[in-house]
Each structure stands twice: as structure tokens, then as C-alpha cells.
Design a protein around this motif. Structure first.
Motif, PDB file in Angstrom:
ATOM      1  N   ILE A   1      59.754   9.445   6.184  1.00  0.00           N
ATOM      2  CA  ILE A   1      58.973  10.683   6.213  1.00  0.00           C
ATOM      3  C   ILE A   1      57.977  10.661   7.375  1.00  0.00           C
ATOM      4  CG2 ILE A   1      57.142  11.935   4.992  1.00  0.00           C
ATOM      5  CD1 ILE A   1      59.962  12.611   4.078  1.00  0.00           C
ATOM      6  N   LEU A   2      57.355   9.512   7.606  1.00  0.00           N
ATOM      7  CA  LEU A   2      56.414   9.394   8.718  1.00  0.00           C
ATOM      8  C   LEU A   2      57.122   9.608  10.046  1.00  0.00           C
ATOM      9  CD1 LEU A   2      53.545   8.799   9.637  1.00  0.00           C
ATOM     10  CD2 LEU A   2      54.098   6.367   9.612  1.00  0.00           C
ATOM     11  N   SER A   3      58.347   9.106  10.164  1.00  0.00           N
ATOM     12  CA  SER A   3      59.134   9.306  11.386  1.00  0.00           C
ATOM     13  C   SER A   3      59.457  10.779  11.592  1.00  0.00           C
ATOM     14  CB  SER A   3      60.430   8.493  11.312  1.00  0.00           C
ATOM     15  OG  SER A   3      60.156   7.120  11.252  1.00  0.00           O
ATOM     16  N   ILE A   4      59.771  11.487  10.505  1.00  0.00           N
ATOM     17  CA  ILE A   4      60.095  12.914  10.600  1.00  0.00           C
ATOM     18  C   ILE A   4      58.877  13.723  11.022  1.00  0.00           C
ATOM     19  CG2 ILE A   4      60.722  14.960   9.239  1.00  0.00           C
ATOM     20  CD1 ILE A   4      62.577  13.118   7.607  1.00  0.00           C
ATOM     21  N   THR A   5      57.717  13.454  10.410  1.00  0.00           N
ATOM     22  CA  THR A   5      56.505  14.197  10.780  1.00  0.00           C
ATOM     23  C   THR A   5      56.086  13.892  12.217  1.00  0.00           C
ATOM     24  OG1 THR A   5      55.134  12.445   9.793  1.00  0.00           O
ATOM     25  CG2 THR A   5      55.625  14.367   8.427  1.00  0.00           C
ATOM     26  N   THR A   6      56.332  12.656  12.657  1.00  0.00           N
ATOM     27  CA  THR A   6      56.030  12.296  14.046  1.00  0.00           C
ATOM     28  C   THR A   6      56.937  13.062  15.005  1.00  0.00           C
ATOM     29  OG1 THR A   6      55.318  10.079  13.385  1.00  0.00           O
ATOM     30  CG2 THR A   6      55.854  10.402  15.707  1.00  0.00           C
ATOM     31  N   LEU A   7      58.225  13.137  14.667  1.00  0.00           N
ATOM     32  CA  LEU A   7      59.166  13.900  15.492  1.00  0.00           C
ATOM     33  C   LEU A   7      58.788  15.378  15.533  1.00  0.00           C
ATOM     34  CD1 LEU A   7      62.670  12.366  14.605  1.00  0.00           C
ATOM     35  CD2 LEU A   7      61.632  12.495  16.877  1.00  0.00           C
ATOM     36  N   MET A   8      58.387  15.916  14.386  1.00  0.00           N
ATOM     37  CA  MET A   8      57.960  17.319  14.336  1.00  0.00           C
ATOM     38  C   MET A   8      56.756  17.546  15.242  1.00  0.00           C
ATOM     39  SD  MET A   8      59.794  19.358  12.369  1.00  0.00           S
ATOM     40  CE  MET A   8      58.651  20.677  11.964  1.00  0.00           C
ATOM     41  N   TRP A   9      55.817  16.622  15.225  1.00  0.00           N
ATOM     42  CA  TRP A   9      54.626  16.733  16.070  1.00  0.00           C
ATOM     43  C   TRP A   9      54.989  16.641  17.547  1.00  0.00           C
ATOM     44  CZ3 TRP A   9      51.900  13.291  19.340  1.00  0.00           C
ATOM     45  CH2 TRP A   9      50.609  13.726  19.697  1.00  0.00           C
ATOM     46  N   LEU A  10      55.882  15.714  17.880  1.00  0.00           N
ATOM     47  CA  LEU A  10      56.304  15.556  19.265  1.00  0.00           C
ATOM     48  C   LEU A  10      57.026  16.806  19.765  1.00  0.00           C
ATOM     49  CD1 LEU A  10      57.630  11.870  19.208  1.00  0.00           C
ATOM     50  CD2 LEU A  10      55.639  12.695  20.464  1.00  0.00           C
ATOM     51  N   LEU A  11      57.922  17.332  18.939  1.00  0.00           N
ATOM     52  CA  LEU A  11      58.745  18.462  19.350  1.00  0.00           C
ATOM     53  C   LEU A  11      57.954  19.766  19.453  1.00  0.00           C
ATOM     54  CD1 LEU A  11      61.904  17.703  17.170  1.00  0.00           C
ATOM     55  CD2 LEU A  11      61.839  17.715  19.677  1.00  0.00           C
ATOM     56  N   ASN A  12      57.034  19.983  18.513  1.00  0.00           N
ATOM     57  CA  ASN A  12      56.371  21.284  18.437  1.00  0.00           C
ATOM     58  C   ASN A  12      54.948  21.309  18.972  1.00  0.00           C
ATOM     59  OD1 ASN A  12      58.469  22.888  17.051  1.00  0.00           O
ATOM     60  ND2 ASN A  12      58.181  21.399  15.415  1.00  0.00           N
ATOM     61  N   PHE A  13      54.387  20.136  19.248  1.00  0.00           N
ATOM     62  CA  PHE A  13      53.022  20.117  19.772  1.00  0.00           C
ATOM     63  C   PHE A  13      52.900  19.297  21.047  1.00  0.00           C
ATOM     64  CE2 PHE A  13      48.639  18.741  20.112  1.00  0.00           C
ATOM     65  CZ  PHE A  13      47.972  19.943  19.978  1.00  0.00           C
ATOM     66  N   ALA A  14      53.302  18.026  20.976  1.00  0.00           N
ATOM     67  CA  ALA A  14      53.090  17.125  22.116  1.00  0.00           C
ATOM     68  C   ALA A  14      53.866  17.566  23.359  1.00  0.00           C
ATOM     69  CB  ALA A  14      53.471  15.696  21.725  1.00  0.00           C
ATOM     70  N   PHE A  15      55.172  17.771  23.226  1.00  0.00           N
ATOM     71  CA  PHE A  15      55.985  18.156  24.382  1.00  0.00           C
ATOM     72  C   PHE A  15      55.581  19.517  24.950  1.00  0.00           C
ATOM     73  CE2 PHE A  15      59.663  15.317  22.712  1.00  0.00           C
ATOM     74  CZ  PHE A  15      59.016  14.202  23.230  1.00  0.00           C
ATOM     75  N   PRO A  16      55.395  20.552  24.106  1.00  0.00           N
ATOM     76  CA  PRO A  16      54.925  21.840  24.648  1.00  0.00           C
ATOM     77  C   PRO A  16      53.545  21.737  25.294  1.00  0.00           C
ATOM     78  CG  PRO A  16      55.880  22.157  22.486  1.00  0.00           C
ATOM     79  CD  PRO A  16      55.784  20.686  22.684  1.00  0.00           C
ATOM     80  N   ALA A  17      52.671  20.859  24.748  1.00  0.00           N
ATOM     81  CA  ALA A  17      51.338  20.683  25.339  1.00  0.00           C
ATOM     82  C   ALA A  17      51.439  20.055  26.720  1.00  0.00           C
ATOM     83  CB  ALA A  17      50.468  19.824  24.431  1.00  0.00           C
ATOM     84  N   ILE A  18      52.415  19.165  26.890  1.00  0.00           N
ATOM     85  CA  ILE A  18      52.642  18.556  28.203  1.00  0.00           C
ATOM     86  C   ILE A  18      53.095  19.630  29.198  1.00  0.00           C
ATOM     87  CG2 ILE A  18      54.131  16.969  29.502  1.00  0.00           C
ATOM     88  CD1 ILE A  18      54.122  15.180  26.975  1.00  0.00           C
ATOM     89  N   VAL A  19      54.001  20.499  28.743  1.00  0.00           N
ATOM     90  CA  VAL A  19      54.434  21.623  29.598  1.00  0.00           C
ATOM     91  C   VAL A  19      53.246  22.529  29.900  1.00  0.00           C
ATOM     92  CG1 VAL A  19      55.929  23.649  29.751  1.00  0.00           C
ATOM     93  CG2 VAL A  19      56.780  21.551  28.681  1.00  0.00           C
ATOM     94  N   GLY A  20      52.419  22.763  28.881  1.00  0.00           N
ATOM     95  CA  GLY A  20      51.250  23.617  29.045  1.00  0.00           C
ATOM     96  C   GLY A  20      50.225  23.051  30.008  1.00  0.00           C
ATOM     97  N   SER A  21      50.223  21.716  30.173  1.00  0.00           N
ATOM     98  CA  SER A  21      49.268  21.102  31.100  1.00  0.00           C
ATOM     99  C   SER A  21      49.498  21.579  32.531  1.00  0.00           C
ATOM    100  CB  SER A  21      49.357  19.575  31.032  1.00  0.00           C
ATOM    101  OG  SER A  21      50.633  19.126  31.454  1.00  0.00           O
ATOM    102  N   TYR A  22      50.739  21.936  32.842  1.00  0.00           N
ATOM    103  CA  TYR A  22      51.027  22.501  34.175  1.00  0.00           C
ATOM    104  C   TYR A  22      50.259  23.807  34.356  1.00  0.00           C
ATOM    105  CZ  TYR A  22      53.461  25.204  37.738  1.00  0.00           C
ATOM    106  OH  TYR A  22      53.741  25.986  38.828  1.00  0.00           O
ATOM    107  N   PHE A  23      50.288  24.653  33.327  1.00  0.00           N
ATOM    108  CA  PHE A  23      49.583  25.938  33.400  1.00  0.00           C
ATOM    109  C   PHE A  23      48.068  25.735  33.398  1.00  0.00           C
ATOM    110  CE2 PHE A  23      53.655  27.228  31.327  1.00  0.00           C
ATOM    111  CZ  PHE A  23      54.114  28.024  32.359  1.00  0.00           C
ATOM    112  N   VAL A  24      47.606  24.669  32.753  1.00  0.00           N
ATOM    113  CA  VAL A  24      46.171  24.368  32.772  1.00  0.00           C
ATOM    114  C   VAL A  24      45.725  24.044  34.193  1.00  0.00           C
ATOM    115  CG1 VAL A  24      44.390  22.736  32.014  1.00  0.00           C
ATOM    116  CG2 VAL A  24      46.089  23.569  30.381  1.00  0.00           C
ATOM    117  N   PHE A  25      46.530  23.258  34.908  1.00  0.00           N
ATOM    118  CA  PHE A  25      46.206  22.921  36.298  1.00  0.00           C
ATOM    119  C   PHE A  25      46.229  24.154  37.199  1.00  0.00           C
ATOM    120  CE2 PHE A  25      47.645  18.500  35.187  1.00  0.00           C
ATOM    121  CZ  PHE A  25      46.443  17.897  35.399  1.00  0.00           C
TER     122      PHE A  25
END
Length: 316
Positions: free
Chosen positions: A285-309
Motif C-alpha cells: 500500500i505504501l508503494s502504491i501511495t508513493t507511485l500515486m504521489w510521484l505520478l500526480n504530484f512530483a512529476f507534474p511539479a517537475i514539469v511545472g518548474s520549467y514554467f516557474v523559471f
């Protein structure tokens, strides 16, 4: 001086509450993993690879859910802001992803409000705040309504031994938080009612319905992404049980203010508690919630950092 002192006291209280929440979440995860001799990271990783969790087909589906989720969020923001500015798809994408990146260090992603208003001139910022509030309120309302339904069925299916266990203390605390949220909304009913009167003036009835529909579709997308990952990990749980547990996890987690950076720890700890009712392995379950966080928050936030710059606020 009294106002400043009160402000500092409130800030200190929030800091203590956030730190306490993070510490408790981390402690719960640590105790459920570190002191469980049956759970070994290396063995689990081998098992996960044997399950084919990261097969090409599964990765494509994981990313598909993520893309649809953020497509709907961007469409919702584009619809919300139509009365202020007819944003292009690129502009709506830029504002959505950049604000996601800005929100990483704020409780319940509140920094998103401050980030989005900076894309608009001063005379439009109050309207943008209200519209952003409307979008988030509709999403939270969907989460609370479906989550309460799921939580009722979850408590109904839980055995007496589970209810009387130590985990019930944390569930009771979570329910108390939910009750406090409703009480707070009741106390501030007149203020919220005034806000919605202004929102209705900004949004047409048609656009309000569209935003509510998009919020529901988003909920269905990320909750079924969670269920898809459950299937990838081959967990022994039915669709109905999984959906009641998932809706309960999102309900409880959405009512606890915490830094977005630690959102994975919060959802992980809540998910471990809820899914333990069905005898589901904590590390899975911890692995699933981590994957959900990576897919829906961490990775999009990394993409969003380009727009922040690339960000250059309106100077009006």
C-alpha cells in the motif's frame, strides 16, 4: 503589538501542528515497516518485478491516467477563468502546473492561490482568488461526499477486532477532524455564502455545472488510477472494498492540513490504517501511495518548474 503577537502565536501553532502531523505519519509508517520482520524491501522489490508492475503496458496506463487527470484540471481552470480572461490551452497549462510547483511547501496546496493570481493584473486578482476557491471547493465537496459514503461502508464492514484495535484511535481522530471541518463551515456559513454569491456572478450556471462535472470526473480518474495500481500489485481485495477504502483515504487525508511535500507520508499512513482492515500488506500500500504521489504530484511539479523559471508576473 497585540495583533503582531497574536499573528506570531498562530504561525507558531500551525508550525507545531504541521510538524506533529509529519512526525506522527512518519512514525506510523516506520513502525509498520521497520518492526515487521515479514516485510523486506529487497524481497518485496523482487516480488514486485515478478508481478510485472513496471511492464511497458502498465507504465503506459499509469501515465495515461496522469495525463487525463491533469488535462481535466487544466480544462477546469480554463473554464473557471473564462469570465476574466479567455486563456489558451497553453496559458491554462502554464498556470496550473506552475502553481502546482509553487504549492509544494504550503499546507493543503494553499500556495496555489498566491501563484495563480500573479498571472493576472491587480484589478482581476480578487476574482481569480474566488474562482480558484470555487474550483477547489467543488473538488473537496466531491471528495467529502463520496468519502463519507465510502467511510460508512468501511466502518460497516470492519470487524469488531479491528474497531477495538489501536488503529481505531487514529480513525476516530480523523473523523473528529472531519466533524471539525463541517463545524467550521457552519460557523463561516455567511462568509462562504457571500463568496458563492460573487462566484455565481462570475460564473454562469452552465460553467458551474461543467466545473462540478469535471471535478467528479477527476475524482473518478485518480481513484481508479489507485485501483489500477492495486490490480498491478495483485492485491486480494474486491473492487467494492477497494473503492470504499480509497474514498476513505482521500476523505481523511484531505481534512488534515499538511505540507504538500509530505503528502505522500500522510496518504501512506492513512492508507496503511484503512487497508489493514482488509489484511493488505503495508509495504504494498505504501508503494502504491508513493507511485500515486510521484505520478500526480512530483512529476507534474517537475514539469511545472520549467514554467516557474519562465514566470514573469503582470506588473500593473
Amino acid at each position: 503589538m497585540n495583533i503582531i503577537s497574536s499573528y506570531k502565536s498562530n504561525q507558531l501553532l500551525w508550525l507545531v501542528l504541521k510538524l506533529l502531523t509529519v512526525i506522527l505519519c512518519c512514525y506510523f509508517i516506520f513502525t509498520n515497516i521497520a518492526f515487521n520482520e515479514e516485510l523486506k524491501f529487497i524481497d518485496f522489490y523482487t516480488k514486485m518485478m515478478n508481478f510485472g508492475v513496471f511492464s511497458s503496458k502498465n507504465i503506459i496506463f499509469m501515465l495515461f491516467f496522469t495525463i487525463i487527470n491533469h488535462f481535466l484540471e487544466i480544462k477546469k481552470w480554463k473554464t473557471l477563468t473564462k469570465s476574466v480572461k479567455n486563456n489558451s490551452w497553453f496559458e491554462a497549462t502554464e498556470q496550473s502546473l506552475a502553481s502546482l510547483t509553487f504549492s509544494i511547501i504550503t499546507p493543503n496546496r494553499i500556495g496555489e492561490y498566491g501563484a495563480k493570481v500573479l498571472y493576472y493584473p491587480n484589478n482581476k486578482r480578487k476574482q481569480i482568488l474566488l474562482l480558484n476557491f470555487a474550483g477547489n471547493f467543488y473538488q473537496l465537496a466531491i471528495t467529502i461526499i463520496l468519502g463519507m459514503i465510502g467511510l460508512v461502508y468501511l466502518c460497516k464492514d470492519a470487524s469488531f477486532s479491528i474497531v477495538s484495535s489501536q488503529n481505531s484511535i487514529i480513525i476516530i481522530i480523523a473523523l473528529t477532524v472531519v466533524a471539525a471541518i463541517f463545524y467550521s463551515l457552519k460557523e463561516k456559513y455567511s462568509t462562504i455564502n457571500d463568496w458563492f454569491s460573487k462566484i455565481i456572478e462570475l460564473l454562469s450556471v452552465k460553467n458551474n455545472k461543467i466545473v462540478i462535472l469535471i471535478s467528479l470526473l477527476r475524482y473518478l480518474v485518480f481513484s481508479h488510477q489507485f485501483y489500477f495500481l492495486i490490480q498491478c500489485f495483485k492485491l486480494n481485495i474486491s473492487y467494492f472494498e477497494a473503492m470504499t477504502a480509497i474514498s476513505s483515504v482521500y476523505l481523511i487525508a484531505s481534512c488534515i492540513p499538511i505540507l504538500s511535500l509530505f503528502d505522500v507520508a500522510l496518504k501512506g499512513s492513512v492508507a496503511i490504517i484503512v487497508f489493514s482492515i482488509f489484511g493488505i500488506d503495508s509495504i504494498q500500500i505504501l508503494s502504491i501511495t508513493t507511485l500515486m504521489w510521484l505520478l500526480n504530484f512530483a512529476f507534474p511539479a517537475i514539469v511545472g518548474s520549467y514554467f516557474v523559471f519562465q514566470f514573469n508576473p503582470e506588473k500593473l
